[in-house]
Design a protein around this motif. Structure first.
Motif, PDB file in Angstrom:
ATOM      1  N   ILE A 143       4.600   4.007  -2.545  1.00  0.00           N
ATOM      2  CA  ILE A 143       4.746   4.511  -1.171  1.00  0.00           C
ATOM      3  C   ILE A 143       4.270   5.959  -1.080  1.00  0.00           C
ATOM      4  CG2 ILE A 143       6.630   2.934  -0.582  1.00  0.00           C
ATOM      5  CD1 ILE A 143       8.582   5.251  -1.062  1.00  0.00           C
ATOM      6  N   MET A 144       3.567   6.417  -2.105  1.00  0.00           N
ATOM      7  CA  MET A 144       3.134   7.815  -2.132  1.00  0.00           C
ATOM      8  C   MET A 144       2.042   8.111  -1.109  1.00  0.00           C
ATOM      9  SD  MET A 144       3.265   8.549  -6.221  1.00  0.00           S
ATOM     10  CE  MET A 144       2.550  10.172  -6.059  1.00  0.00           C
ATOM     11  N   GLN A 145       1.416   7.076  -0.555  1.00  0.00           N
ATOM     12  CA  GLN A 145       0.409   7.291   0.474  1.00  0.00           C
ATOM     13  C   GLN A 145       1.024   7.506   1.851  1.00  0.00           C
ATOM     14  OE1 GLN A 145       1.280   4.443  -0.781  1.00  0.00           O
ATOM     15  NE2 GLN A 145       1.111   2.761   0.663  1.00  0.00           N
ATOM     16  N   ILE A 146       2.297   7.214   2.015  1.00  0.00           N
ATOM     17  CA  ILE A 146       2.921   7.268   3.339  1.00  0.00           C
ATOM     18  C   ILE A 146       2.939   8.690   3.923  1.00  0.00           C
ATOM     19  CG2 ILE A 146       5.074   6.875   4.617  1.00  0.00           C
ATOM     20  CD1 ILE A 146       5.528   4.422   2.832  1.00  0.00           C
ATOM     21  N   PRO A 147       3.256   9.753   3.160  1.00  0.00           N
ATOM     22  CA  PRO A 147       3.169  11.098   3.743  1.00  0.00           C
ATOM     23  C   PRO A 147       1.771  11.443   4.255  1.00  0.00           C
ATOM     24  CG  PRO A 147       4.466  11.161   1.736  1.00  0.00           C
ATOM     25  CD  PRO A 147       3.877   9.787   1.815  1.00  0.00           C
ATOM     26  N   VAL A 148       0.742  10.941   3.587  1.00  0.00           N
ATOM     27  CA  VAL A 148      -0.635  11.182   4.042  1.00  0.00           C
ATOM     28  C   VAL A 148      -0.852  10.521   5.401  1.00  0.00           C
ATOM     29  CG1 VAL A 148      -3.076  10.999   3.452  1.00  0.00           C
ATOM     30  CG2 VAL A 148      -1.379  11.171   1.621  1.00  0.00           C
ATOM     31  N   GLY A 158      -4.475   2.789   6.325  1.00  0.00           N
ATOM     32  CA  GLY A 158      -4.378   3.885   5.364  1.00  0.00           C
ATOM     33  C   GLY A 158      -3.931   3.420   3.994  1.00  0.00           C
ATOM     34  N   SER A 159      -2.985   2.497   3.968  1.00  0.00           N
ATOM     35  CA  SER A 159      -2.489   1.980   2.698  1.00  0.00           C
ATOM     36  C   SER A 159      -3.562   1.183   1.967  1.00  0.00           C
ATOM     37  CB  SER A 159      -1.246   1.113   2.945  1.00  0.00           C
ATOM     38  OG  SER A 159      -0.628   0.773   1.727  1.00  0.00           O
ATOM     39  N   PHE A 160      -4.286   0.335   2.697  1.00  0.00           N
ATOM     40  CA  PHE A 160      -5.380  -0.420   2.080  1.00  0.00           C
ATOM     41  C   PHE A 160      -6.504   0.509   1.610  1.00  0.00           C
ATOM     42  CE2 PHE A 160      -4.176  -4.580   4.313  1.00  0.00           C
ATOM     43  CZ  PHE A 160      -3.708  -5.148   3.136  1.00  0.00           C
ATOM     44  N   THR A 161      -6.723   1.602   2.327  1.00  0.00           N
ATOM     45  CA  THR A 161      -7.723   2.580   1.889  1.00  0.00           C
ATOM     46  C   THR A 161      -7.367   3.116   0.511  1.00  0.00           C
ATOM     47  OG1 THR A 161      -8.209   3.246   4.166  1.00  0.00           O
ATOM     48  CG2 THR A 161      -8.829   4.789   2.427  1.00  0.00           C
ATOM     49  N   ALA A 194       1.160  -2.178   2.049  1.00  0.00           N
ATOM     50  CA  ALA A 194       0.817  -2.006   3.459  1.00  0.00           C
ATOM     51  C   ALA A 194       2.003  -2.349   4.361  1.00  0.00           C
ATOM     52  CB  ALA A 194      -0.385  -2.884   3.809  1.00  0.00           C
ATOM     53  N   ILE A 195       2.723  -3.403   4.019  1.00  0.00           N
ATOM     54  CA  ILE A 195       3.892  -3.792   4.814  1.00  0.00           C
ATOM     55  C   ILE A 195       4.968  -2.702   4.753  1.00  0.00           C
ATOM     56  CG2 ILE A 195       5.805  -5.449   4.965  1.00  0.00           C
ATOM     57  CD1 ILE A 195       3.780  -7.584   3.947  1.00  0.00           C
ATOM     58  N   ILE A 196       5.229  -2.208   3.544  1.00  0.00           N
ATOM     59  CA  ILE A 196       6.231  -1.155   3.380  1.00  0.00           C
ATOM     60  C   ILE A 196       5.798   0.116   4.110  1.00  0.00           C
ATOM     61  CG2 ILE A 196       7.337   0.374   1.695  1.00  0.00           C
ATOM     62  CD1 ILE A 196       7.140  -2.042  -0.287  1.00  0.00           C
ATOM     63  N   ALA A 197       4.505   0.465   4.012  1.00  0.00           N
ATOM     64  CA  ALA A 197       3.999   1.661   4.692  1.00  0.00           C
ATOM     65  C   ALA A 197       4.213   1.560   6.193  1.00  0.00           C
ATOM     66  CB  ALA A 197       2.519   1.855   4.375  1.00  0.00           C
ATOM     67  N   ALA A 198       3.935   0.393   6.769  1.00  0.00           N
ATOM     68  CA  ALA A 198       4.141   0.210   8.210  1.00  0.00           C
ATOM     69  C   ALA A 198       5.625   0.273   8.564  1.00  0.00           C
ATOM     70  CB  ALA A 198       3.544  -1.126   8.650  1.00  0.00           C
ATOM     71  N   ILE A 208       0.875   2.741  15.313  1.00  0.00           N
ATOM     72  CA  ILE A 208       1.322   3.355  14.063  1.00  0.00           C
ATOM     73  C   ILE A 208       1.238   2.341  12.925  1.00  0.00           C
ATOM     74  CG2 ILE A 208       3.282   4.420  12.872  1.00  0.00           C
ATOM     75  CD1 ILE A 208       4.224   5.393  15.690  1.00  0.00           C
ATOM     76  N   GLY A 209       1.669   1.110  13.195  1.00  0.00           N
ATOM     77  CA  GLY A 209       1.649   0.081  12.161  1.00  0.00           C
ATOM     78  C   GLY A 209       0.237  -0.228  11.682  1.00  0.00           C
ATOM     79  N   VAL A 210      -0.709  -0.348  12.602  1.00  0.00           N
ATOM     80  CA  VAL A 210      -2.100  -0.594  12.222  1.00  0.00           C
ATOM     81  C   VAL A 210      -2.623   0.567  11.387  1.00  0.00           C
ATOM     82  CG1 VAL A 210      -4.463  -0.817  13.105  1.00  0.00           C
ATOM     83  CG2 VAL A 210      -2.603  -2.113  14.176  1.00  0.00           C
ATOM     84  N   SER A 211      -2.321   1.786  11.809  1.00  0.00           N
ATOM     85  CA  SER A 211      -2.744   2.973  11.062  1.00  0.00           C
ATOM     86  C   SER A 211      -2.189   2.965   9.647  1.00  0.00           C
ATOM     87  CB  SER A 211      -2.273   4.233  11.794  1.00  0.00           C
ATOM     88  OG  SER A 211      -2.515   5.387  11.026  1.00  0.00           O
ATOM     89  N   ALA A 212      -0.916   2.611   9.513  1.00  0.00           N
ATOM     90  CA  ALA A 212      -0.284   2.590   8.191  1.00  0.00           C
ATOM     91  C   ALA A 212      -0.910   1.534   7.293  1.00  0.00           C
ATOM     92  CB  ALA A 212       1.218   2.337   8.333  1.00  0.00           C
ATOM     93  N   VAL A 213      -1.200   0.363   7.843  1.00  0.00           N
ATOM     94  CA  VAL A 213      -1.819  -0.704   7.052  1.00  0.00           C
ATOM     95  C   VAL A 213      -3.218  -0.285   6.605  1.00  0.00           C
ATOM     96  CG1 VAL A 213      -2.754  -3.047   7.190  1.00  0.00           C
ATOM     97  CG2 VAL A 213      -0.457  -2.571   8.042  1.00  0.00           C
TER      98      VAL A 213
END
Length: 198
Positions: free
Chosen positions: A48-53, A131-134, A178-182, A124-129
């Protein structure tokens, strides 16, 4: 009233942007150092380290997101040097550990901006998915492009099987990440945006 300088328009840092970069970068580093940045799943560990980004990019734009991603990536290099693993040979290369993390902020911001929905949570959810896949696919693609042979040797597999293994890891890790990030980003960003308005 303090004048805020938005990075979206001028490319200059305001006090709020600097504070957000520092705070969210610190959170990402603490997650990595403490081990809380990894959530054990039945078949893998989701990061989940990508979530702050992602959060920084949505709130303050792609430059802020990219800066937080840069610090996340630099921390990854330091961690690979100080606590090496079987894949540390790849993560000490900035093209693997830094470049994809910088792009998290950029792709997350534009996914948020370009998603057409009247529901803020969907954007927000689409953005998180995205970003996480990136993060997941960006890092693993760079490993495949630059270190396929070394990856195969480290895993004890044939070179021909490296691409299947790498992208198998990407799917196994990437989907829950991605699910957790969203799930985390939607309430956090929503709450911060409400505070901004107030």
């Amino acid at each position: 009233m303090e004048k805020m300088v938005s990075l979206r328009g001028t490319g200059r840092f305001g006090v709020r942007q600097i504070a957000i970069i520092g705070m969210l970068s610190a959170i990402s580093i603490i997650l990595g150092l403490s081990g809380f940045g990894f959530i054990p799943l039945p078949t893998a560990k989701a990061t989940i380290m990508q979530i702050p980004v992602i959060i920084g990019a949505i709130l303050e734009g792609p430059v802020v997101g990219a800066m937080i991603g840069l610090i996340f990536g630099l921390f990854s290099i330091i961690q690979s040097l100080t606590a090496p693993t079987v894949l540390s040979f790849a993560f000490i290369n900035p093209l693997v550990s830094v470049l994809p993390r910088v792009f998290i902020g950029i792709t997350a911001y534009y996914a948020y901006k370009w998603t057409q929905s009247k529901y803020e949570g969907v954007r927000i959810g689409v953005s998180a998915v995205v970003g996480s896949f990136t993060n997941t696919f960006g890092v693993l693609t760079m490993i495949y492009v630059l270190y396929a042979a070394q990856f195969a040797a480290a895993r004890g597999i044939d070179l021909d099987a490296a691409i299947q293994v790498i992208y198998g890891i990407a799917l196994i890790n990437g989907i829950p990440e991605a699910i957790i990030a969203a799930a985390i980003s939607i309430p956090v960003v929503g709450a911060i945006k409400k505070r901004y308005k107030n």
